[in-house]
Write a protein that holds these residues in place. Structure first.
Motif, PDB file in Angstrom:
ATOM      1  N   LEU A 428       0.823  -1.202   0.000  1.00 16.61           N
ATOM      2  CA  LEU A 428       0.000   0.000   0.000  1.00 16.61           C
ATOM      3  C   LEU A 428       0.862   1.259   0.000  1.00 16.61           C
ATOM      4  O   LEU A 428       0.627   2.188  -0.775  1.00 16.61           O
ATOM      5  CB  LEU A 428      -0.926  -0.009   1.216  1.00 16.61           C
ATOM      6  N   VAL A 429       1.859   1.288   0.874  1.00 19.83           N
ATOM      7  CA  VAL A 429       2.688   2.483   0.976  1.00 19.83           C
ATOM      8  C   VAL A 429       3.575   2.633  -0.251  1.00 19.83           C
ATOM      9  O   VAL A 429       3.707   3.720  -0.813  1.00 19.83           O
ATOM     10  CB  VAL A 429       3.530   2.444   2.265  1.00 19.83           C
ATOM     11  N   SER A 430       4.202   1.534  -0.695  1.00 18.38           N
ATOM     12  CA  SER A 430       5.082   1.639  -1.862  1.00 18.38           C
ATOM     13  C   SER A 430       4.302   1.946  -3.133  1.00 18.38           C
ATOM     14  O   SER A 430       4.853   2.480  -4.081  1.00 18.38           O
ATOM     15  CB  SER A 430       5.889   0.349  -2.036  1.00 18.38           C
ATOM     16  N   TYR A 485       1.454  -5.399  -7.053  1.00 17.93           N
ATOM     17  CA  TYR A 485       2.795  -4.861  -7.340  1.00 17.93           C
ATOM     18  C   TYR A 485       3.253  -5.269  -8.730  1.00 17.93           C
ATOM     19  O   TYR A 485       3.796  -4.482  -9.478  1.00 17.93           O
ATOM     20  CB  TYR A 485       3.765  -5.369  -6.276  1.00 17.93           C
ATOM     21  N   GLU A 486       3.050  -6.538  -9.069  1.00 20.79           N
ATOM     22  CA  GLU A 486       3.544  -7.035 -10.349  1.00 20.79           C
ATOM     23  C   GLU A 486       2.768  -6.488 -11.547  1.00 20.79           C
ATOM     24  O   GLU A 486       3.136  -6.717 -12.684  1.00 20.79           O
ATOM     25  CB  GLU A 486       3.525  -8.566 -10.373  1.00 20.79           C
ATOM     26  N   ALA A 487       1.657  -5.772 -11.297  1.00 20.84           N
ATOM     27  CA  ALA A 487       0.914  -5.198 -12.421  1.00 20.84           C
ATOM     28  C   ALA A 487       1.694  -4.071 -13.085  1.00 20.84           C
ATOM     29  O   ALA A 487       1.390  -3.679 -14.199  1.00 20.84           O
ATOM     30  CB  ALA A 487      -0.438  -4.668 -11.941  1.00 20.84           C
ATOM     31  N   GLN A 517       4.681   4.925 -10.888  1.00 20.23           N
ATOM     32  CA  GLN A 517       4.501   5.500  -9.566  1.00 20.23           C
ATOM     33  C   GLN A 517       5.164   6.862  -9.410  1.00 20.23           C
ATOM     34  O   GLN A 517       5.029   7.502  -8.371  1.00 20.23           O
ATOM     35  CB  GLN A 517       5.053   4.542  -8.516  1.00 20.23           C
ATOM     36  N   THR A 518       5.940   7.306 -10.395  1.00 21.25           N
ATOM     37  CA  THR A 518       6.574   8.613 -10.295  1.00 21.25           C
ATOM     38  C   THR A 518       5.549   9.677 -10.664  1.00 21.25           C
ATOM     39  O   THR A 518       4.425   9.384 -11.041  1.00 21.25           O
ATOM     40  CB  THR A 518       7.770   8.678 -11.258  1.00 21.25           C
TER      41      THR A 518
END
Length: 705
Positions: A428-430, A485-487, A517-518
């Motif tokens: 969630l945080v990452s 995450y792997e998506a 995510q940037t």
């Protein structure tokens, strides 16, 4: 705090806890035995018979199905539990669901559903009479009938028969935010060998008794899978005690086969009472789940042996105990004896209706019946979704899309405090969605900081458990979110960092998706983005040459904006159309999905014949696809794109190759230009290796005239 953990020997039922007296109690249990006999009879008949379904005469070869499919071994145990859930419902009025891990035991569940008249509520042809029973038995595992496993069309089902290992996790998800619901879950001892089940035993640590119901896990230890002993089947009581004590459960063994009904009844009463006590008053951290472990012979009540080999109590009872009954007179005679041993003439009248004793076992309130629980078919609660456009950001700025989504989800959580949960594998945080934790935190009852705070986030590293809980939660009418995450192909992690789940691929049919995510350039205003998302895909004229008219190439991929800007500098003769897709389903073949574009709509975006970076439509020889490539490393975000061949340089090179086929002005310099842009890609890779970061300005928004 940890639960109170002991294995206890099972004492005889305490008369003071029985409804009236020991005698009356045992009479009631004997009646339950008639229910079990009737259901076992129907289950066995479903595997074999196509006619003569009540065995009113000698069974002939023509009475037997040409193809015998089904799994008998687990059926008697599943029926036993079904009967005793009914007993609890009639005794206490509880709301219950039944989740069946050994889902290949469909005959057991279907026979009970027919007895309680739940099949006919959805399928009138399976009425509770002679004709309806014939229809059920004859059509099982045949065209037009139910399959040999519990499927989505089975009333009361929220768990597919083929989902080996997921039943327990599904059950925990089902009871979340339903404080009055008890989910009885049977876990086969073969299924218990799987990783998903092993992790799901911790599920009660995410259950707050003040807001959620209870799971009653029942491990069906019958000792065998298809052709081998199970691990649980080879463990003695001490080893089982140590295992479940470590998990945090207080357990009872149910193994008195001569008095199995009394034994199981006392154990289920005990387990339900523990759940009730944990809520009165609420004791934070006390498990609301207690597994009972019934032990029964595999194929219990079926043929004892065949051709000198044991059947009952061995793996040979797993599927069809008498496989040659159609052609072998001896096996056919054994089938006749087996079915008649249940006493069908006593159980069913001339009209095929079950006798009154059997009917007295069934809940007398329709919505209390296991096959008619609305949680399993009609319980959807729509989300109160905040107006997303209020979360829109300024056009021309740069924002982290995931942070913005996190803020929006924070509002969703506030508006839906009991119908929305996030099931996250510790990402969630990452994934920058931590805004949802601002007010309530996580929901982890074993953590004093999270306990009893109404948190909407279940965070456990097992993707299997997250997906199972998500399934149980959503299939009982609520809404859940699974951050994967792997998506993402575009983070700085390249490699199967967790468990390589196929969840996203299965949902999207292996169609590529990307998320970064940037911070991102904001190309559209909220109003423009709204129209774009309604359409699912549209031409981005500002990034295209000549407004996208008459292109040489169509770009539909992650780095297209930067690639389009690069192509304007290096190949001004190359005409580019940029198409952005927000709904992957629009590009599927016409009719494959409700959102799929018509052929005309598809051609209007992607042309009839121009090369493109897209997928799934006619003339695939003109299409180039790039996506995730396993390299097993950790690197910078742009280097990740370079490794995956999704960078602006690779997009530009592919665009030049495609355009060269139809535009002579591009063709003349194609080789030189392709070599140059791939050289730029290598320089960017070298820079990242030397400096440990991407070149400065890599993700700055490109400028267009």
């Amino acid at each position: 705090m940890p639960g109170q953990l002991l294995f206890q020997p099972n004492p005889p039922p305490d008369p003071s806890q029985l409804p009236d007296s020991i005698l009356d109690y045992r009479v009631q249990l004997k009646i339950k035995g008639q229910f079990r006999r009737a259901a076992d009879y129907i289950a066995a008949a479903m595997i074999f018979l196509r006619s003569n379904t009540l065995v009113t005469r000698q069974i002939t070869p023509d009475d037997i199905k040409p193809r015998l499919l089904g799994h008998w071994g687990t059926c008697p145990g599943l029926v036993l539990v079904y009967a005793h859930i009914n007993r609890l419902i009639r005794k206490t009025g509880i709301d219950a669901l039944y989740v069946v891990g050994p889902g290949h035991g469909a005959p057991a569940i279907l026979s009970c559903l027919w007895l309680e008249n739940s099949l006919s509520a959805f399928y009138p042809k399976y009425s509770r009479d002679k004709q309806g029973l014939h229809n059920l038995i004859a059509a099982f595992s045949a065209p037009g009938g139910f399959p040999s496993h519990v499927n989505a069309e089975t009333p009361g089902s929220i768990h597919e028969g083929g989902e080996l290992g997921y039943a327990l996790g599904v059950s925990f998800g089902a009871v979340m935010d339903k404080p009055d619901l008890v989910c009885v879950c049977v876990i086969g001892d073969g299924e218990a060998e799987t990783g998903p089940t092993a992790t799901a035993w911790h599920g009660y640590k995410y259950i707050d008794p003040a807001e959620s119901g209870a799971v009653l896990p029942i491990v069906h230890v019958n000792g065998f899978k298809i052709s081998e002993r199970t691990i649980y089947g080879t463990m003695d009581d001490k080893e089982m005690t140590a295992l479940f004590t470590g998990y945090g459960y207080q357990v009872r063994f149910v193994e008195d086969l001569k008095n199995i009904d009394e034994d199981l009844a006392a154990s289920m009463d005990w387990a339900l009472e523990r759940f009730t006590r944990s809520r009165r008053p609420r004791v934070a951290g006390t498990p609301s789940s207690s597994p009972a472990g019934p032990c029964s012979f595999y194929g219990w009540s079926g043929p004892k042996e065949l051709h000198g080999e044991y059947m009952e109590g061995s793996f040979k009872a797993h599927q069809v105990p008498l496989p040659e009954a159609k052609t072998d007179a001896g096996e056919r005679k054994m089938l006749q004896t087996w079915l008649e041993s249940y006493g069908p003439r006593e159980l069913f009248g001339e009209d095929g209706v079950p006798n009154e004793k059997i009917l007295s076992v069934i809940p007398d309130v329709e919505e209390k019946k296991l096959g008619q629980r609305k949680e399993a078919f009609a319980a959807y609660t729509a989300l109160n979704v905040p107006e997303w456009i209020q979360s829109g950001v300024k056009k021309g700025s740069e924002q982290s899309c995931m942070k913005v989504v996190g803020e929006f989800l924070h509002e969703v959580v506030k508006e839906n405090p009991s119908t929305f949960r996030i099931f996250s594998p510790d990402e969630l945080v990452s994934n920058k969605l931590d805004a949802v934790l601002r007010d309530s935190g996580r929901n982890f009852q074993w953590d004093v900081a999270s306990r009893a705070k109404g948190g909407r986030v279940i965070e456990i590293l097992s993707e299997h458990t997250c997906q199972a809980m998500l399934q149980g939660y959503t299939l009982t009418g609520r809404t859940g979110l699974f951050p994967s995450y792997e998506a993402s192909w575009a983070s700085e992690h390249n490699g199967f960092s967790h468990q390589n789940p196929s969840f996203i691929g299965a949902v999207l049919n292996l169609k590529p998706a990307a998320a970064r995510q940037t911070t991102h350039p904001v190309w559209l205003s909220p109003e423009e983005a709204d129209r774009h998302c309604i359409a699912g895909a549209s031409v981005w004229k500002f990034a295209s040459t000549e407004g996208g008219v008459n292109p040489d190439v169509v770009l539909v991929t992650f780095e297209v904006i930067a690639a389009a800007a690069l192509l304007r500098q290096l190949a001004p003769a190359l005409r580019v159309r940029v198409v952005n897709v927000t709904d992957l389903m629009v590009v599927g073949p016409t009719g494959s999905h409700p959102h799929a574009l018509s052929d005309v709509g598809y051609a209007s975006l992607f042309t009839q014949d121009k090369p493109g970076l897209l997928f799934g439509r006619p003339n695939l020889d003109r299409i180039s696809i790039e996506g995730y490539r396993e390299e097993g490393t950790t690197t910078s975000p742009f280097s990740m794109m370079l490794l995956n061949h999704t960078s602006r340089y690779h997009v530009a090179a592919e665009a030049i190759r495609g355009a060269a086929m139809s535009n002579p002005q591009v063709e003349i310099d194609a080789h030189e230009l392709i070599s140059y842009v791939l050289h730029l890609a290598e320089k960017a890779k070298d820079y990242a290796i030397e400096h440990g970061a991407d070149p400065e300005g890599t993700f700055d928004a490109p400028k267009f005239d």
